[in-house]
Design a protein around this motif. Sequence first.
Motif, PDB file in Angstrom:
ATOM      1  N   LEU A   1      41.104 -77.652 -78.373  1.00  0.00           N
ATOM      2  CA  LEU A   1      41.197 -77.730 -77.048  1.00  0.00           C
ATOM      3  C   LEU A   1      42.395 -77.458 -76.702  1.00  0.00           C
ATOM      4  O   LEU A   1      43.257 -76.803 -75.953  1.00  0.00           O
ATOM      5  CB  LEU A   1      40.617 -79.324 -76.613  1.00  0.00           C
ATOM      6  CG  LEU A   1      39.191 -78.377 -76.595  1.00  0.00           C
ATOM      7  CD1 LEU A   1      38.384 -79.966 -76.012  1.00  0.00           C
ATOM      8  CD2 LEU A   1      38.230 -77.071 -75.289  1.00  0.00           C
ATOM      9  N   MET A   2      43.855 -78.793 -77.318  1.00  0.00           N
ATOM     10  CA  MET A   2      44.744 -78.968 -77.064  1.00  0.00           C
ATOM     11  C   MET A   2      46.167 -77.755 -77.567  1.00  0.00           C
ATOM     12  O   MET A   2      46.619 -76.868 -76.596  1.00  0.00           O
ATOM     13  CB  MET A   2      45.776 -79.963 -77.936  1.00  0.00           C
ATOM     14  CG  MET A   2      45.231 -81.198 -77.465  1.00  0.00           C
ATOM     15  SD  MET A   2      45.590 -81.681 -75.811  1.00  0.00           S
ATOM     16  CE  MET A   2      47.378 -81.575 -76.084  1.00  0.00           C
ATOM     17  N   ILE A   3      45.122 -76.457 -78.305  1.00  0.00           N
ATOM     18  CA  ILE A   3      45.724 -75.856 -79.343  1.00  0.00           C
ATOM     19  C   ILE A   3      46.137 -74.514 -77.852  1.00  0.00           C
ATOM     20  O   ILE A   3      46.452 -73.944 -77.634  1.00  0.00           O
ATOM     21  CB  ILE A   3      45.585 -75.064 -80.220  1.00  0.00           C
ATOM     22  CG1 ILE A   3      46.444 -76.680 -81.271  1.00  0.00           C
ATOM     23  CG2 ILE A   3      45.965 -74.466 -80.629  1.00  0.00           C
ATOM     24  CD1 ILE A   3      46.078 -75.908 -83.088  1.00  0.00           C
ATOM     25  N   GLY A   4      44.452 -74.557 -77.557  1.00  0.00           N
ATOM     26  CA  GLY A   4      44.561 -73.293 -76.973  1.00  0.00           C
ATOM     27  C   GLY A   4      45.018 -73.571 -75.326  1.00  0.00           C
ATOM     28  O   GLY A   4      45.198 -72.773 -74.517  1.00  0.00           O
ATOM     29  N   TRP A   5      44.940 -75.075 -74.432  1.00  0.00           N
ATOM     30  CA  TRP A   5      45.270 -75.609 -73.500  1.00  0.00           C
ATOM     31  C   TRP A   5      46.658 -75.722 -73.444  1.00  0.00           C
ATOM     32  O   TRP A   5      47.377 -74.714 -72.461  1.00  0.00           O
ATOM     33  CB  TRP A   5      44.282 -76.985 -73.534  1.00  0.00           C
ATOM     34  CG  TRP A   5      45.749 -77.119 -71.996  1.00  0.00           C
ATOM     35  CD1 TRP A   5      45.454 -76.768 -70.736  1.00  0.00           C
ATOM     36  CD2 TRP A   5      46.438 -78.620 -72.208  1.00  0.00           C
ATOM     37  NE1 TRP A   5      46.386 -77.637 -69.463  1.00  0.00           N
ATOM     38  CE2 TRP A   5      46.845 -78.571 -70.520  1.00  0.00           C
ATOM     39  CE3 TRP A   5      47.542 -78.710 -72.478  1.00  0.00           C
ATOM     40  CZ2 TRP A   5      47.551 -79.494 -69.757  1.00  0.00           C
ATOM     41  CZ3 TRP A   5      47.883 -79.654 -71.920  1.00  0.00           C
ATOM     42  CH2 TRP A   5      47.943 -80.649 -70.924  1.00  0.00           C
ATOM     43  N   LEU A   6      47.532 -75.871 -74.858  1.00  0.00           N
ATOM     44  CA  LEU A   6      49.605 -75.121 -74.617  1.00  0.00           C
ATOM     45  C   LEU A   6      49.227 -73.364 -74.889  1.00  0.00           C
ATOM     46  O   LEU A   6      50.598 -73.656 -74.572  1.00  0.00           O
ATOM     47  CB  LEU A   6      49.292 -76.207 -75.818  1.00  0.00           C
ATOM     48  CG  LEU A   6      49.484 -77.309 -75.038  1.00  0.00           C
ATOM     49  CD1 LEU A   6      50.059 -78.342 -76.601  1.00  0.00           C
ATOM     50  CD2 LEU A   6      50.312 -77.509 -74.251  1.00  0.00           C
ATOM     51  N   THR A   7      48.819 -72.793 -75.810  1.00  0.00           N
ATOM     52  CA  THR A   7      49.343 -71.402 -75.476  1.00  0.00           C
ATOM     53  C   THR A   7      48.697 -70.388 -74.656  1.00  0.00           C
ATOM     54  O   THR A   7      48.901 -69.477 -74.882  1.00  0.00           O
ATOM     55  CB  THR A   7      48.938 -70.882 -77.065  1.00  0.00           C
ATOM     56  OG1 THR A   7      47.395 -71.736 -78.035  1.00  0.00           O
ATOM     57  CG2 THR A   7      50.073 -72.325 -78.181  1.00  0.00           C
ATOM     58  N   VAL A   8      47.320 -70.391 -74.244  1.00  0.00           N
ATOM     59  CA  VAL A   8      46.633 -69.306 -73.490  1.00  0.00           C
ATOM     60  C   VAL A   8      46.401 -69.732 -71.720  1.00  0.00           C
ATOM     61  O   VAL A   8      45.869 -70.637 -71.534  1.00  0.00           O
ATOM     62  CB  VAL A   8      45.200 -69.468 -74.057  1.00  0.00           C
ATOM     63  CG1 VAL A   8      44.840 -68.106 -73.548  1.00  0.00           C
ATOM     64  CG2 VAL A   8      44.821 -69.174 -76.137  1.00  0.00           C
ATOM     65  N   PRO A   9      46.842 -69.078 -71.412  1.00  0.00           N
ATOM     66  CA  PRO A   9      47.471 -68.658 -70.205  1.00  0.00           C
ATOM     67  C   PRO A   9      45.733 -68.950 -69.874  1.00  0.00           C
ATOM     68  O   PRO A   9      44.987 -68.625 -70.221  1.00  0.00           O
ATOM     69  CB  PRO A   9      47.760 -67.317 -69.573  1.00  0.00           C
ATOM     70  CG  PRO A   9      48.916 -67.195 -70.520  1.00  0.00           C
ATOM     71  CD  PRO A   9      48.348 -67.671 -72.168  1.00  0.00           C
ATOM     72  N   ASP A  10      45.757 -69.319 -68.243  1.00  0.00           N
ATOM     73  CA  ASP A  10      44.323 -69.977 -68.061  1.00  0.00           C
ATOM     74  C   ASP A  10      43.138 -70.369 -69.027  1.00  0.00           C
ATOM     75  O   ASP A  10      42.113 -69.237 -68.598  1.00  0.00           O
ATOM     76  CB  ASP A  10      44.077 -68.366 -67.301  1.00  0.00           C
ATOM     77  CG  ASP A  10      44.856 -68.399 -66.026  1.00  0.00           C
ATOM     78  OD1 ASP A  10      44.902 -69.572 -64.938  1.00  0.00           O
ATOM     79  OD2 ASP A  10      45.443 -67.412 -65.054  1.00  0.00           O
TER      80      ASP A  10
END
Length: 355
Positions: A52-61
């Motif tokens: 979740l953290m990696i997705g939130w930090l690296t993927v826009p929206d």
Amino acid sequence: MISPNPIIGTGLHAIGGISAASCYLPNTKTKKWSWGTFWLAQALFAWIIAPLMIGWLTVPDFWKILLNAPSKPFWMAFLLGAVYGFGGISFGKAIVHIGYSLTYTLAIGISAVVGTILPLIIFGGLGDFFTKPGGDVVLLGMIFSVLGVIICGWAGFKKEKDISKESLNKSGFNMMLGLLLTIVAGVLSGVFNLSLEYGQPIADMAAQNGAGHFEGNSKLIISTAGCFVVNFIWYFIAGVRQQTLQEFLPKKEMTKLTLFKNWMWSALAGTMWCFQFFFYGLGHVKMGSFQFASWVLHMSMLIFFSYIVGVIMKEWKNVTKSTYVILIIGLLILIISFCITSYGSYVGEEMLHTA
């Protein structure tokens, strides 16, 4: 537009392999925790918090993409991730019975074959991938990879024969049970790649939204969430039956400081597991039209570095010289397979772009 570079992709897979091969080492630092307690704690970080953290930090929206993800890819990725969850359980148990190196060799070797071939059969194009420019070289690299895995596995079997019966009994060694668990783990681990393939439309959404090299981080949480649900139910029930859930609470023999350290070691273990797929995603994108080779390349890296870790952990301390020689030969063949696969992918990409 992302520029493919299989050589860089191979390097990124290597970093992921190092992270995955060493992710269970923090377990040796936890105190007064059973295996199930450690597994639950690291699973929370590996399959929920870190993705979740990696997705939130690296993927826009990121959250918007998850909410608007197409139904079939979402649930297929989740359900196949749940199937892989049983493989994770088997894998953890197998380590206890037959050791770190042997479990990794057999389970990941099986996973490399199943995880590479199965998506090609289901989604089509098995023959086309190997007939394109450079495909024959990549196929040769994959054959060398399988050969290296087999030889490393042979070294693993010889290692167990070299170790005295007394020490095996003390370590909880059980070859038959360990092998059965390892086969299950290997087959179901290969299913995880199928889960990621089914989630590709979600990654495509992220790419269209500007995620670039990090597009794979948008689909990872869906696959790992399925894995977590299965593991949580299994180990929660086991914890109730074995009365080990109380290990999460501070008590006389479990100080708050020890409990805090255990959580930190578990967080490190889970995060390292997750980071293998962070780098896998980056390497996968860089492989260009040879992305189908990513899984076997990643798994071979895992096996290679798991043996290095096994040596560091002194699992090979009491083996004979001939066993060491076989191990070195197997590792050298794996290195050759990395070079051949990377070279074939690179040459193929060059020929496709100059055609």
